[in-house]
Write a protein that holds these residues in place. Structure first.
Motif, PDB file in Angstrom:
ATOM      1  N   SER A 288       0.808  -1.218   0.000  1.00 51.82           N
ATOM      2  CA  SER A 288       0.000   0.000   0.000  1.00 51.82           C
ATOM      3  C   SER A 288       0.838   1.264   0.000  1.00 51.82           C
ATOM      4  O   SER A 288       0.330   2.332  -0.336  1.00 51.82           O
ATOM      5  CB  SER A 288      -0.922   0.020   1.229  1.00 51.82           C
ATOM      6  N   ARG A 289       2.103   1.162   0.373  1.00 54.64           N
ATOM      7  CA  ARG A 289       2.909   2.376   0.499  1.00 54.64           C
ATOM      8  C   ARG A 289       3.950   2.555  -0.609  1.00 54.64           C
ATOM      9  O   ARG A 289       4.750   3.493  -0.570  1.00 54.64           O
ATOM     10  CB  ARG A 289       3.568   2.432   1.870  1.00 54.64           C
ATOM     11  N   ASP A 291       3.484   3.544  -3.700  1.00 50.91           N
ATOM     12  CA  ASP A 291       3.282   4.803  -4.424  1.00 50.91           C
ATOM     13  C   ASP A 291       3.848   5.985  -3.649  1.00 50.91           C
ATOM     14  O   ASP A 291       4.545   6.837  -4.206  1.00 50.91           O
ATOM     15  CB  ASP A 291       1.793   5.030  -4.691  1.00 50.91           C
ATOM     16  N   ARG A 292       3.548   6.052  -2.343  1.00 47.88           N
ATOM     17  CA  ARG A 292       3.977   7.192  -1.533  1.00 47.88           C
ATOM     18  C   ARG A 292       5.467   7.152  -1.213  1.00 47.88           C
ATOM     19  O   ARG A 292       6.167   8.161  -1.332  1.00 47.88           O
ATOM     20  CB  ARG A 292       3.188   7.221  -0.218  1.00 47.88           C
ATOM     21  N   LEU A 295       7.519   5.619  -5.430  1.00 48.46           N
ATOM     22  CA  LEU A 295       7.268   6.272  -6.711  1.00 48.46           C
ATOM     23  C   LEU A 295       7.145   7.783  -6.587  1.00 48.46           C
ATOM     24  O   LEU A 295       7.450   8.510  -7.545  1.00 48.46           O
ATOM     25  CB  LEU A 295       6.008   5.690  -7.354  1.00 48.46           C
ATOM     26  N   ALA A 296       6.701   8.291  -5.447  1.00 49.84           N
ATOM     27  CA  ALA A 296       6.526   9.734  -5.278  1.00 49.84           C
ATOM     28  C   ALA A 296       7.783  10.439  -4.786  1.00 49.84           C
ATOM     29  O   ALA A 296       7.787  11.663  -4.651  1.00 49.84           O
ATOM     30  CB  ALA A 296       5.372  10.017  -4.304  1.00 49.84           C
ATOM     31  N   ARG A 339       5.059  -2.402 -10.727  1.00 48.95           N
ATOM     32  CA  ARG A 339       4.726  -0.987 -10.512  1.00 48.95           C
ATOM     33  C   ARG A 339       5.966  -0.104 -10.602  1.00 48.95           C
ATOM     34  O   ARG A 339       5.904   1.012 -11.138  1.00 48.95           O
ATOM     35  CB  ARG A 339       4.031  -0.830  -9.165  1.00 48.95           C
ATOM     36  N   GLN A 343       7.631   2.874 -13.911  1.00 49.24           N
ATOM     37  CA  GLN A 343       8.210   4.206 -13.749  1.00 49.24           C
ATOM     38  C   GLN A 343       9.708   4.224 -14.083  1.00 49.24           C
ATOM     39  O   GLN A 343      10.404   5.191 -13.762  1.00 49.24           O
ATOM     40  CB  GLN A 343       8.004   4.685 -12.306  1.00 49.24           C
TER      41      GLN A 343
END
Length: 443
Positions: A288-289, A291-292, A295-296, A339, A343
């Motif tokens: 769940s983390r 992306d934060r 990737l961010a 995922r 990127q």
């Protein structure tokens, strides 16, 4: 003390903690509307430090009197130090209210250099403090579940520098649900009243946690990139030395910076004690983390995944549970790789280290069987762009189900600084010199 509104022609001395060298650096005046404007051709923002935000557990809340019945840090100053990895011409900070129960009103903030370049110290070098602004304003209200990125500071930070960030909250946060990173292994200082510009926080209360602070970015040259380490307490540094920065990610950074080909690689430690891959344990699950926390982040080219031991330790001890946890972790690793590849980020898998003698090692050996099965998947599935064999690096050759005694902090799961050095040395430096994968690559 009266707060400075502009700093012109000031020369500060950056104290490079890892070498003890003094690096004189000119700091130009901030530009209208009160902050720097990076314009260097080819440069970009790169995260140089990060800490995984999580909901603060009751035992890790700010000590009295900074936690009240319905709010925290009312009329309080919070001073924290962080160990940046790569340097850059300009600096900005990230504050997180990801788990706050209400908006987070930050009245004012500053960035400075700690006395003697130390980690976990409450004093700053006189004249080194720089006021932090948000869209030209001295403070900001960060909405619930959001983060805030400051304006760029005209502060040239050297690699390996310890940096001090001070926050003042006039009204505090009107909730006892707050965002922090409990496993800081670094001492923070808390003092009632507005002491943002004080060179020392005499009489302050201390806590070995970071609150609200989740990142530092630098405006760096085009060759500067970042590697994220996704993990649990073994990467967060349980067993390392408070205020010594001797977790394995810190020791890996020192190795990389000693080599010209990898000196511009930032190391971002996105780990938390008790974290799991598949479900929420301590902090949100790794899936769940991504992306934060990956990737961010700015400037990321590589990801190293070293996590799964807590999932195994919490699993049932039947044969079917062993097969299930192995399959589920393999699926999760594939999801993370897919995922990240989308990127253009390369992904490396690290084998899980032994826990023989720890409570995770059930008498029937089911958890050890699961660890071995997961490690076979990591080594042979071909899903990762490379494999780092941490298991081999720290296991006891005479008893491979256990850590080498010289590396064991004592609980037969976590490592001491010597053991963490063995993990750092097991990571091939050349993994951080390759090009990014093509964005969208499905391997």
């Amino acid at each position: 003390m009266k707060r400075a509104s502009a700093l012109v022609g000031v020369v500060v001395t950056l104290l490079v903690a890892t070498t003890g060298l003094l690096v004189p650096t000119a700091v130009r005046a901030d530009t209208s509307p009160g902050y720097a404007t990076p314009t260097t051709k080819g440069a970009h923002w790169v995260n140089t430090w990060a800490a995984m935000p999580q909901l603060t557990e009751p035992a890790n809340m700010p000590p009295a009197p900074f936690t009240g019945s319905d709010r925290v840090f009312e009329n309080a100053t919070l001073r924290q130090t962080v160990h940046v990895t790569v340097g850059g011409r300009y600096t900005r900070i990230r504050l997180s209210n990801a788990f706050g129960g209400t908006d987070l009103p930050v009245t004012s903030a500053s960035v400075a250099l700690p006395v003697d370049g130390g980690a976990g110290v409450g004093a700053i070098v006189p004249g080194s403090a720089r006021p932090v602004t948000f869209d030209g304003q001295p403070g900001i209200d960060i909405p619930k579940a959001a983060q805030a990125v400051s304006d760029p500071l005209d502060l040239d930070v050297g690699p390996g520098t310890n940096l001090t960030v001070t926050l003042y909250l006039a009204t505090g946060q009107a909730s006892t649900a707050i965002t922090s990173h409990p496993g800081s292994r670094t001492t923070s200082y808390l003092l009632a009243g507005d002491h943002l510009d004080d060179t020392d926080l005499t009489g302050a209360t201390t806590a070995d946690h970071w609150y609200f602070l989740s990142g530092v970015e630098t405006w760096s040259g085009p060759a500067t990139t970042a590697a994220v380490l996704l993990g649990d307490s073994l990467t967060d540094g349980r067993g390392s030395t408070t205020n010594r920065n001797d977790r394995w990610p810190d020791q890996l950074l020192a190795r990389l910076q000693s080599r010209p080909a990898t000196a511009d690689v930032a190391i971002l430690n996105q780990a938390a004690g008790g974290n799991c891959v598949l479900r929420d344990c301590l902090g949100p699950n790794a899936l769940s983390r991504v992306d934060r926390d990956v990737l961010a982040q700015s400037g990321v080219r590589w990801l190293l995944v070293f996590e799964g031991v807590n999932d195994i330790g919490a699993a049932a001890t039947t044969d079917s549970a062993t097969r299930r946890i192995t399959a589920d972790l393999g699926t999760a690793y594939r999801q993370i790789v897919t995922r990240a590849h989308a990127q253009g980020i390369r992904v490396y898998g690290a084998t899980l280290t032994p826990f023989g003698g720890n409570s995770y090692n059930d008498p029937a050996g089911a958890h050890e069987a699961a660890r071995q099965a997961v490690n076979r998947w990591i080594r042979t599935s071909g899903r990762f762009d490379a494999v780092v064999d941490f298991d081999k690096a720290v296991r006891d050759p005479e008893n491979p189900r256990r850590l080498l005694p010289a590396y064991d902090v004592g609980d037969h799961l976590h490592l001491n600084p010597t053991g963490y050095r063995a993990l750092a040395d097991a990571v091939p430096a050349h993994l951080f010199t390759g090009a990014a994968v093509p964005p969208g690559f499905a391997g």
